[in-house]
Design an enzyme around this catalytic site. Sequence first.
Site, mmCIF file in Angstrom:
data_model
loop_
_atom_site.group_PDB
_atom_site.id
_atom_site.type_symbol
_atom_site.label_atom_id
_atom_site.label_comp_id
_atom_site.label_asym_id
_atom_site.label_seq_id
_atom_site.Cartn_x
_atom_site.Cartn_y
_atom_site.Cartn_z
ATOM 1 N N CYS A 108 0.850 -1.199 0.000
ATOM 2 C CA CYS A 108 0.000 0.000 0.000
ATOM 3 C C CYS A 108 0.886 1.250 0.000
ATOM 4 O O CYS A 108 1.507 1.556 1.007
ATOM 5 C CB CYS A 108 -0.884 -0.053 1.249
ATOM 6 S SG CYS A 108 -1.604 1.517 1.724
ATOM 7 N N CYS A 134 0.384 3.693 2.773
ATOM 8 C CA CYS A 134 0.882 3.225 4.071
ATOM 9 C C CYS A 134 2.368 3.530 4.209
ATOM 10 O O CYS A 134 2.837 3.940 5.280
ATOM 11 C CB CYS A 134 0.648 1.723 4.228
ATOM 12 S SG CYS A 134 -1.099 1.253 4.175
#
Length: 123
Positions: free
Chosen positions: A43, A46
């Site tokens: 991600c 993230c």
Amino acid sequence: MTQYEEVHVRGFAEFTRAVSARTGKDVFAYFSGDKDDKGVSWCPDCVKAEPVVRAELRHLPAGSVFIYCQVGDRPYWKDPNNEFRKVLKLSGVPTLLRYGTPQKLVEEECFKADLVRMMFTED
């Protein structure tokens, strides 16, 4: 010396156990996509948010708990029936939440140090 406890878990069952074991404590949870063997999450948001959140951990209340939770691989996360979505009502990763309260920061909000700090310092 840190005044908070940091716990690393992966998956919903481990997360639930970590929270149950710390009943009565102020729990902050950060949800991220799983990391590969190089320590990089699938991600991109993230990857971008983690250093921001980490830099603000020093503002956590004394005695609180910071749970770093990897939610699983991308296919699991994308499943609308996964437990993080169904039970915790997460809509995206990264998500930072104050467990048991409506307070949460989702995706791009986790890039903003001032928002993260406010969550850690507000009663």
